[in-house]
Structure formats: structure tokens, C-alpha cells
Design a protein around this motif. Sequence first.
Motif, mmCIF file in Angstrom:
data_model
loop_
_atom_site.group_PDB
_atom_site.id
_atom_site.type_symbol
_atom_site.label_atom_id
_atom_site.label_comp_id
_atom_site.label_asym_id
_atom_site.label_seq_id
_atom_site.Cartn_x
_atom_site.Cartn_y
_atom_site.Cartn_z
ATOM 1 N N ARG A 63 -59.691 27.995 40.835
ATOM 2 C CA ARG A 63 -60.339 26.825 40.262
ATOM 3 C C ARG A 63 -61.444 26.223 40.702
ATOM 4 N NH1 ARG A 63 -56.414 22.580 37.401
ATOM 5 N NH2 ARG A 63 -58.185 22.653 35.805
ATOM 6 N N PHE A 64 -62.358 26.025 40.200
ATOM 7 C CA PHE A 64 -63.623 25.215 40.588
ATOM 8 C C PHE A 64 -64.165 26.335 41.542
ATOM 9 C CE2 PHE A 64 -60.373 21.805 40.050
ATOM 10 C CZ PHE A 64 -61.059 21.183 38.824
ATOM 11 N N ASN A 65 -64.056 27.829 41.292
ATOM 12 C CA ASN A 65 -64.651 28.719 42.231
ATOM 13 C C ASN A 65 -64.243 28.559 43.572
ATOM 14 O OD1 ASN A 65 -66.177 29.513 40.016
ATOM 15 N ND2 ASN A 65 -67.303 27.615 40.685
ATOM 16 N N GLY A 66 -63.297 27.847 43.945
ATOM 17 C CA GLY A 66 -62.916 27.362 45.285
ATOM 18 C C GLY A 66 -64.118 26.888 46.306
ATOM 19 N N ASP A 67 -64.751 26.128 45.517
ATOM 20 C CA ASP A 67 -65.967 25.983 46.388
ATOM 21 C C ASP A 67 -66.022 24.722 47.046
ATOM 22 O OD1 ASP A 67 -66.190 23.812 44.490
ATOM 23 O OD2 ASP A 67 -67.621 24.723 43.410
ATOM 24 N N HIS A 69 -66.420 21.077 46.707
ATOM 25 C CA HIS A 69 -66.968 20.127 45.699
ATOM 26 C C HIS A 69 -67.335 18.898 46.603
ATOM 27 C CE1 HIS A 69 -66.443 21.678 42.047
ATOM 28 N NE2 HIS A 69 -66.035 20.423 41.256
ATOM 29 N N LEU A 70 -68.678 18.152 46.218
ATOM 30 C CA LEU A 70 -69.209 17.359 47.014
ATOM 31 C C LEU A 70 -68.858 15.840 46.542
ATOM 32 C CD1 LEU A 70 -72.452 18.774 48.063
ATOM 33 C CD2 LEU A 70 -70.251 18.926 49.247
ATOM 34 N N ASN A 71 -68.131 15.670 45.605
ATOM 35 C CA ASN A 71 -67.902 14.310 44.866
ATOM 36 C C ASN A 71 -66.528 13.773 45.501
ATOM 37 O OD1 ASN A 71 -66.496 15.993 43.481
ATOM 38 N ND2 ASN A 71 -67.030 15.357 41.329
ATOM 39 N N TYR A 72 -66.234 14.063 46.808
ATOM 40 C CA TYR A 72 -65.207 13.675 47.718
ATOM 41 C C TYR A 72 -64.131 14.748 48.088
ATOM 42 C CZ TYR A 72 -60.713 14.169 45.104
ATOM 43 O OH TYR A 72 -59.367 14.606 44.645
ATOM 44 N N ASN A 73 -63.991 15.924 47.222
ATOM 45 C CA ASN A 73 -63.029 16.880 47.635
ATOM 46 C C ASN A 73 -63.313 17.602 49.038
ATOM 47 O OD1 ASN A 73 -63.638 17.083 44.562
ATOM 48 N ND2 ASN A 73 -61.608 17.283 44.666
ATOM 49 N N PHE A 74 -64.674 18.226 49.347
ATOM 50 C CA PHE A 74 -64.753 18.698 50.206
ATOM 51 C C PHE A 74 -64.619 17.828 51.461
ATOM 52 C CE2 PHE A 74 -68.337 20.807 52.828
ATOM 53 C CZ PHE A 74 -67.497 21.589 53.640
ATOM 54 N N GLN A 75 -65.133 16.586 51.323
ATOM 55 C CA GLN A 75 -65.409 15.697 52.404
ATOM 56 C C GLN A 75 -63.757 15.390 53.017
ATOM 57 O OE1 GLN A 75 -67.025 15.526 49.601
ATOM 58 N NE2 GLN A 75 -69.093 15.143 50.128
ATOM 59 N N ALA A 76 -62.889 15.133 51.685
ATOM 60 C CA ALA A 76 -61.420 14.585 52.158
ATOM 61 C C ALA A 76 -60.880 15.419 53.047
ATOM 62 C CB ALA A 76 -60.791 14.569 50.779
ATOM 63 N N SER A 77 -60.994 16.818 53.105
ATOM 64 C CA SER A 77 -60.438 17.573 54.112
ATOM 65 C C SER A 77 -60.541 17.218 55.607
ATOM 66 C CB SER A 77 -60.633 19.079 53.913
ATOM 67 O OG SER A 77 -60.334 19.492 52.782
ATOM 68 N N PRO A 130 -89.606 12.814 45.714
ATOM 69 C CA PRO A 130 -90.037 13.856 46.741
ATOM 70 C C PRO A 130 -89.451 13.745 48.067
ATOM 71 C CG PRO A 130 -92.063 12.799 45.697
ATOM 72 C CD PRO A 130 -90.768 11.900 45.305
ATOM 73 N N SER A 131 -88.737 12.287 48.351
ATOM 74 C CA SER A 131 -88.233 12.401 49.719
ATOM 75 C C SER A 131 -86.792 12.225 49.490
ATOM 76 C CB SER A 131 -88.504 10.944 50.249
ATOM 77 O OG SER A 131 -88.053 9.790 49.433
ATOM 78 N N GLY A 132 -86.101 12.720 48.182
ATOM 79 C CA GLY A 132 -84.703 12.727 48.248
ATOM 80 C C GLY A 132 -83.977 14.139 48.303
ATOM 81 N N LEU A 133 -82.524 13.952 48.218
ATOM 82 C CA LEU A 133 -82.014 15.034 48.333
ATOM 83 C C LEU A 133 -81.013 15.044 47.156
ATOM 84 C CD1 LEU A 133 -80.675 14.787 52.223
ATOM 85 C CD2 LEU A 133 -82.360 16.380 51.079
ATOM 86 N N LEU A 134 -80.697 15.939 46.401
ATOM 87 C CA LEU A 134 -80.089 16.093 45.079
ATOM 88 C C LEU A 134 -79.044 17.346 45.216
ATOM 89 C CD1 LEU A 134 -79.232 15.063 42.085
ATOM 90 C CD2 LEU A 134 -81.178 16.508 41.180
ATOM 91 N N PHE A 135 -77.832 17.124 45.454
ATOM 92 C CA PHE A 135 -76.677 17.992 45.402
ATOM 93 C C PHE A 135 -76.338 18.226 43.874
ATOM 94 C CE2 PHE A 135 -77.511 17.023 49.973
ATOM 95 C CZ PHE A 135 -77.161 18.052 50.659
ATOM 96 N N PRO A 136 -75.874 19.483 43.638
ATOM 97 C CA PRO A 136 -74.963 19.596 42.534
ATOM 98 C C PRO A 136 -73.459 19.360 43.155
ATOM 99 C CG PRO A 136 -75.340 21.724 43.487
ATOM 100 C CD PRO A 136 -76.360 20.618 44.193
ATOM 101 N N VAL A 137 -72.713 19.274 41.989
ATOM 102 C CA VAL A 137 -71.255 19.087 42.281
ATOM 103 C C VAL A 137 -70.743 20.098 43.476
ATOM 104 C CG1 VAL A 137 -68.952 18.667 41.645
ATOM 105 C CG2 VAL A 137 -70.736 17.548 40.563
ATOM 106 N N ALA A 146 -72.735 26.970 43.627
ATOM 107 C CA ALA A 146 -71.608 27.518 42.826
ATOM 108 C C ALA A 146 -71.375 26.762 41.583
ATOM 109 C CB ALA A 146 -70.398 27.570 43.681
ATOM 110 N N ASP A 147 -71.415 25.831 41.576
ATOM 111 C CA ASP A 147 -71.312 24.890 40.332
ATOM 112 C C ASP A 147 -72.732 24.237 39.993
ATOM 113 O OD1 ASP A 147 -71.220 23.241 38.006
ATOM 114 O OD2 ASP A 147 -69.312 22.275 38.762
ATOM 115 N N ASP A 148 -73.555 24.730 39.167
ATOM 116 C CA ASP A 148 -74.998 24.129 38.995
ATOM 117 C C ASP A 148 -75.037 23.148 38.158
ATOM 118 O OD1 ASP A 148 -77.666 24.419 39.813
ATOM 119 O OD2 ASP A 148 -78.173 25.815 38.416
ATOM 120 N N SER A 149 -74.003 22.278 38.141
ATOM 121 C CA SER A 149 -73.875 21.302 36.939
ATOM 122 C C SER A 149 -74.053 20.070 37.952
ATOM 123 C CB SER A 149 -72.715 21.241 36.165
ATOM 124 O OG SER A 149 -72.866 22.516 35.388
ATOM 125 N N TYR A 150 -74.518 18.979 37.424
ATOM 126 C CA TYR A 150 -74.523 17.625 38.214
ATOM 127 C C TYR A 150 -73.717 16.709 37.622
ATOM 128 C CZ TYR A 150 -79.080 19.387 39.881
ATOM 129 O OH TYR A 150 -80.055 19.892 40.362
#
Length: 431
Positions: A63-67, A69-77, A130-137, A146-150
Motif C-alpha cells: 500500500r502506498f508503495n511502502g514509501d 509519506h511526508l504528511n506525518y507517516n514517515f515522521q511519526a516513526s 524560487p526560495s521554497g521547497l515543494l515535496f510531494p506526499v 514515489a507518489d507524484d501527487s500533491y
Amino acid sequence: MDGLYTQHTDWWKAYWLQSYVDLNDDVLEKFYYGHQYLLGSSIRAGKTAPGLYGIWATSDSLRFNGDMHLNYNFQASFYGVYSSNRPELALPYVDAIQSFVPEARRRAQQDLSRVKADYVAARFPSGGMPSGLLFPVGIPPFGIAADDSYHQQVVNSLFAATQYIAYYDYTLLNAVINASTTLNVDSGPRATWQNILSRLAPIPTTVYNGQTVYALGDAGTFSGSDTRPFHPGDNTVNLEFIHPGEVLGVNSSAADRQMAINTINAMNSWGQENSFPKVFTQAARVGYPGQALIDQLKNQINQWTVANLRIYDQSHGLEKAGAVEAVNNLLLQSSNGIIRLFPVWPAGKDAGFVNLREKNAVLVSSRLQGGRVQYVDFTTQVDGQVRFQNPWPGQSITVTRVGGGAVSSSESGGVVTFTGAAGATFTVNAP
């Protein structure tokens, strides 16, 4: 083979001795040590960070490519690794985020309009930042997507920053403005940062069932059909300013903390799948009644622990280890620069801990027995002040440096202050 086995057992011995707790509760300890084991099994400094399911890919179609996920899941570990005195486990996280930064900069300049074209066009005539950072989910390692959606989310860079700040807070000092001053870098933007900070809107609130509660900052869902500012039973996104946001803590005003407790009760999200690594820590951080919090946590542990000790649901994996932070916070917290011992732990329940880590690189050990704190030890890894709530109210205390003698301390409003030294251990006792 003998040499490899010796390395293996030595590593785990050192890992378990970095910190440990005694909770006098088999259910809590099984969860706590089981998830410390999962973290130790799947993370090593210098190696690739684990995805949503750790290192255990049991299918070619996770599920979710096992990637990551930057909208909390990866951080939570990683939420509990700092207070557990294992901050080095967060370094692969930093490596994964850093590897994507060049692509995140390109996306902020060239791909921002794809998030929500009408919103971006009205605010960014050039179509980018120009000075920003934009991450996909979702990202995997090595700087690709992995998930090229926002999914209309542009704040994944802020979620990503939380663990940088946590690592710095627990191993060095405070966040961006204080860090800039301490390191004597980036003096130019400080006034701008302070201006932004002072102009931030207050935490949004709403009235639900006659009580004022903390609300979503931007009501709505992906579909836009549900625009309520408060979603009972849902993911506790509206409380992420408490954790991982660090805006409200156990030493904050009683009124603000009570509003948070009312919000937690009204949300009733203890069993919501996304909330497991969040809500228990959020509750501990605002002083939720200790036994009631423990009962809610144990209820979920008893329902969802499976044979390999993980907390099961059909979508999530290693992130459940984030609730380790809640257990540590029952025993030890700091807020507004003041360390509190057993701040949420039930007064009549014995417990102890060795080498839990607090902000400003302080290791703390203590034991509560028969309703009284027996001792407190502090090991300071950097020079600087240590401030803590006197665990023996109304009694004078002595602070002694191990291998030295008594050191000067002061007390005001129940808060004791002394000056630590890098690598020194101090014992605190009441007469």
C-alpha cells in the motif's frame, strides 16, 4: 560467524542500555519494548531510512508503495527516538529528506501551479516560489518521487522540518531563531523570522456542543464536501500544533491546556488509525488525566497488538512506534525550558526510568515509589542551565556533581536552576 554474532549481541546490549523504563505494567511495557525493538531492527545510522512498513516488504504491491509519506507517516516513526536517548536513529530520516531537497527546490519554482492552479496563479504571478521547497506526499530514497501527487498539500516541507528541529532540540538547543543566535549564523533573516512569528494567527477554535475547542485551520476535505471546522472521531490534525508542533505544553496556561483536554474528549479519536502515533502524545503534553490516558492507550494496545508485537491496521506500519513518545512523556517532559518529572504519571503508581533524554541534551533518571520521587540524576551533554520543577514541593534540595561536590542552585516559584557542564552527572536529593 562468531565475530558477527558478537557484534550483533554487543550492538543490542548497547541499544537497550541507552535508556530503559520500569512501568510496573506488562501491557505498556510489551508495547514499549516491542516497538523499541522494531525501531532498532529497521534503522541504522548511515543506512537507508525505513519506509511505511519498515524493512519488511512482504509483497510487490505494498500500500502506498511502502514509501515515505511526508504528511506525518514517515515522521511519526521517529517521534519517540529523541526522548528515548536514541537520536542517532533519526539520521537516516535526515539523509532521505536531504536527498530530495534539490528536486523540492525545482518543484517549488516549476511545479507549484500543479498543486492548485487557481490558488497559485492569484498569489504567485511567476507560477512558483524560487526560495521554497515543494515535496510531494510520497518519496522513496535517493531523491525521486514515489507518489507524484500533491493532494492539495503544500506543507509537507513543514512536516519534514519537525524532525530536524527535534534532533537539534534534544542534542543541542532550540529552534530556528535561537539556533541562529547560538551558532552565530543567518543573522540577517532573524528580524524577518521574528516578524513572521509575532504575526502568526492564533490557534483556531470553534464551539462544539457548548464547549470551545481547537479547530482545523482550514476546514474542508479533498472533495470539499465537508467544510466543518471540527471533525469528531477523525485524525487529530487540529492538535498537531501541540505535537509535533511544540506550541502548547505541560507548562502552558491551565486554560489553554484544559481547552486541549476538552478537544481530545470531544474528538474521541483514540481508536482512529492515523491518530495512534499522535493523540496519546498530544494528550500527555497537555496534562491529560494520567490513569485515563493510560487506560485509553492500553485499550488500543490490547485490541490491535499482533504476534510480532506491532500495532496492526490495514494501512499503516512502523509509524505506530511514534506512541513510544507518549509513554516517555508520561514519565518526563519539558516545556518552556522547565523539566517536569512524572508530570502525567498517576501519583500512586510506582515507576522509574534511566537516561531518558530531554531538550538541551540532558539525560534524566528517576524513580517514583510509594507516591514520592526517590532521586533524580541529570547528565548534561552540553554546558548550560538546567531548570526543573522541584519534585519535593516546599523542601530545599541539594545538587551534587558526581565525583565533585555540592554545586550552587537556586529556586524560584518551585523551579530549581543550576548550571550543568558537558559530560557531567549531577544527583539531586531532598533532605
